[in-house]
Write a protein that holds these residues in place. Structure first.
Motif, mmCIF file in Angstrom:
data_model
loop_
_atom_site.group_PDB
_atom_site.id
_atom_site.type_symbol
_atom_site.label_atom_id
_atom_site.label_comp_id
_atom_site.label_asym_id
_atom_site.label_seq_id
_atom_site.Cartn_x
_atom_site.Cartn_y
_atom_site.Cartn_z
ATOM 1 N N SER A 173 -44.404 -15.778 5.453
ATOM 2 C CA SER A 173 -45.827 -16.392 4.290
ATOM 3 C C SER A 173 -46.021 -15.559 3.114
ATOM 4 C CB SER A 173 -46.758 -16.640 4.712
ATOM 5 O OG SER A 173 -47.805 -17.811 3.722
ATOM 6 N N GLY A 174 -45.837 -16.273 2.025
ATOM 7 C CA GLY A 174 -45.767 -15.300 0.463
ATOM 8 C C GLY A 174 -44.432 -14.544 0.636
ATOM 9 N N SER A 175 -43.243 -14.850 1.044
ATOM 10 C CA SER A 175 -41.583 -14.316 1.159
ATOM 11 C C SER A 175 -40.958 -15.041 0.022
ATOM 12 C CB SER A 175 -40.654 -14.297 2.657
ATOM 13 O OG SER A 175 -40.256 -15.168 2.844
ATOM 14 N N GLY A 176 -41.680 -16.077 -0.544
ATOM 15 C CA GLY A 176 -40.513 -16.835 -1.550
ATOM 16 C C GLY A 176 -39.671 -17.666 -1.348
ATOM 17 N N LYS A 177 -39.892 -18.884 -0.049
ATOM 18 C CA LYS A 177 -38.493 -19.402 0.500
ATOM 19 C C LYS A 177 -38.981 -20.773 -0.217
ATOM 20 C CE LYS A 177 -41.084 -19.251 4.895
ATOM 21 N NZ LYS A 177 -41.968 -18.360 4.115
ATOM 22 N N SER A 178 -39.975 -21.350 -0.975
ATOM 23 C CA SER A 178 -40.323 -22.352 -1.153
ATOM 24 C C SER A 178 -40.074 -21.443 -3.080
ATOM 25 C CB SER A 178 -41.606 -23.011 -1.287
ATOM 26 O OG SER A 178 -42.345 -23.011 -0.177
ATOM 27 N N THR A 179 -39.921 -21.070 -3.289
ATOM 28 C CA THR A 179 -39.970 -20.510 -4.705
ATOM 29 C C THR A 179 -37.801 -20.318 -5.325
ATOM 30 O OG1 THR A 179 -41.529 -19.082 -5.252
ATOM 31 C CG2 THR A 179 -39.027 -18.596 -5.910
ATOM 32 N N LEU A 180 -37.549 -20.033 -3.300
ATOM 33 C CA LEU A 180 -36.058 -20.287 -3.675
ATOM 34 C C LEU A 180 -35.282 -21.487 -3.578
ATOM 35 C CD1 LEU A 180 -32.894 -19.032 -3.296
ATOM 36 C CD2 LEU A 180 -33.477 -18.699 -0.791
HETATM 37 N N1 LIG Z 1 -46.016 -20.805 -9.812
HETATM 38 C C1 LIG Z 1 -45.629 -19.546 -9.400
HETATM 39 N N2 LIG Z 1 -46.914 -18.894 -9.719
HETATM 40 C C2 LIG Z 1 -47.532 -17.397 -9.901
HETATM 41 N N3 LIG Z 1 -46.762 -16.874 -8.300
HETATM 42 C C3 LIG Z 1 -46.095 -17.432 -7.646
HETATM 43 C C4 LIG Z 1 -46.006 -19.663 -8.321
HETATM 44 N N4 LIG Z 1 -45.389 -19.672 -7.415
HETATM 45 C C5 LIG Z 1 -45.528 -18.569 -6.177
HETATM 46 N N5 LIG Z 1 -45.526 -17.546 -6.508
HETATM 47 C C6 LIG Z 1 -45.452 -16.246 -5.252
HETATM 48 O O1 LIG Z 1 -44.350 -16.255 -4.957
HETATM 49 C C7 LIG Z 1 -44.603 -15.781 -3.795
HETATM 50 C C8 LIG Z 1 -43.584 -16.550 -2.763
HETATM 51 O O2 LIG Z 1 -44.572 -17.707 -3.169
HETATM 52 P P1 LIG Z 1 -43.523 -19.032 -1.638
HETATM 53 O O3 LIG Z 1 -43.996 -20.196 -1.683
HETATM 54 O O4 LIG Z 1 -42.153 -18.856 -2.400
HETATM 55 O O5 LIG Z 1 -43.302 -18.279 -0.689
HETATM 56 P P2 LIG Z 1 -43.315 -19.004 0.498
HETATM 57 O O6 LIG Z 1 -42.316 -18.033 1.472
HETATM 58 O O7 LIG Z 1 -42.656 -20.518 0.555
HETATM 59 O O8 LIG Z 1 -44.237 -19.117 1.467
HETATM 60 P P3 LIG Z 1 -45.503 -19.827 2.652
HETATM 61 O O9 LIG Z 1 -44.341 -20.058 3.854
HETATM 62 O O10 LIG Z 1 -46.608 -19.309 2.854
HETATM 63 O O11 LIG Z 1 -45.037 -21.786 2.651
HETATM 64 C C9 LIG Z 1 -45.917 -15.589 -3.411
HETATM 65 O O12 LIG Z 1 -46.979 -14.573 -3.565
HETATM 66 C C10 LIG Z 1 -46.834 -16.854 -4.207
HETATM 67 O O13 LIG Z 1 -48.597 -16.423 -4.492
#
Ligand SMILES: Nc1ncnc2c1ncn2[C@@H]1O[C@H](COP(=O)(O)OP(=O)(O)OP(=O)(O)O)[C@@H](O)[C@H]1O
Length: 222
Positions: free
Chosen positions: A44-51
């Motif tokens: 969680s928080g590793s950046g999957k959704s960001t990617l």
């Molecule tokens: N718009 C934003 N502004 C600031 N920080 C952000 C933003 N979007 C994501 N982050 C941060 O970037 C990091 C990665 O977030 P992301 O949602 O990509 O993780 P994830 O792997 O998809 O997590 P999860 O499995 O919990 O959904 C987190 O620390 C999050 O707080």
């Protein structure tokens, strides 16, 4: 020739949190070719959704280049991004995100209308394969989670996208419904050679994909 669907070269993405810069993706390289199916895992928080958001054009990288369908996107206008999403991308979310005022048929027809297309034999095939024929006139909010996710799959594939992004598509389903949804998703995507990147926390669901990308410290490990 096998087409490049997604190519990332040196992609970096940072967010500012409480005045401190936080690097989520760190000079990331990856290549996805036609028909590839990927399970994207990571804490969680590793950046999957960001990617996924970068690939869909909802976020922009701070550095590096992103190519989609062999075109560099750096200078794409909002209109070009909208065109890519409308024509070439299908998306399935954990929360289904169906259009609740509409019935099943209108949800599935929605991406077709956006592309100026009519209902066609592929839509009929999707409906029959996903067991949605008896539900076509039902309002989507009256359906079970598994039924709603099958509608979401039909909607995501109706316009034959080149790339399907799925963010925890079975996260709201029980184990039996999850496995059924995964099997149908993979079979139907394969029929059109649609590439898939699917975020999942479930190793069982990851097994349905050909390859694994694990995101850790801003890098992909395959
Ligand atoms: N718009 C934003 N502004 C600031 N920080 C952000 C933003 N979007 C994501 N982050 C941060 O970037 C990091 C990665 O977030 P992301 O949602 O990509 O993780 P994830 O792997 O998809 O997590 P999860 O499995 O919990 O959904 C987190 O620390 C999050 O707080």
């Amino acid at each position: 020739m096998t087409e490049q669907i997604v190519q990332l070269q040196g992609i970096t993405k940072e967010f500012i949190d409480g005045g401190v810069s936080h690097r989520v993706l760190d000079r990331l390289d990856l290549l996805l070719t036609q028909g590839d199916t990927i399970a994207l895992t990571g804490a969680s928080g590793s950046g999957k959704s960001t990617l996924l958001n970068l690939i869909a054009g909802f976020e922009r990288p701070d550095a590096g280049s992103l190519s989609l369908l062999s075109e560099i996107t750096t200078s794409w206008s909002d209109n070009l991004w909208s065109h890519f999403r409308r024509v070439s991308l299908g998306v399935v979310f954990q929360q289904f995100n169906l259009l609740t005022p509409l019935n099943v048929e209108d949800n599935i027809a929605f991406p077709l209308r956006l592309n100026g297309l009519d209902w066609n034999s592929w839509c009929d095939h999707l409906v029959d394969s996903l067991g949605l024929r008896p539900l076509l006139k039902r309002h989507v909010e009256t359906l079970s989670g598994g039924q709603q996710q099958r509608v979401a799959i039909a909607r995501a594939l109706a316009h034959k996208p080149r790339l399907l992004l799925a963010d925890e598509p079975t996260g709201n389903l029980d184990q039996l419904a999850s496995l059924e949804v995964m099997k149908l998703l993979c079979e139907l995507a394969a029929e059109q050679d649609t590439s898939i990147i699917m975020v999942t926390h479930s190793m069982e669901c990851a097994q349905f994909m050909q390859r694994r990308w694990h995101l850790n410290n801003g890098q992909i490990h395959e």
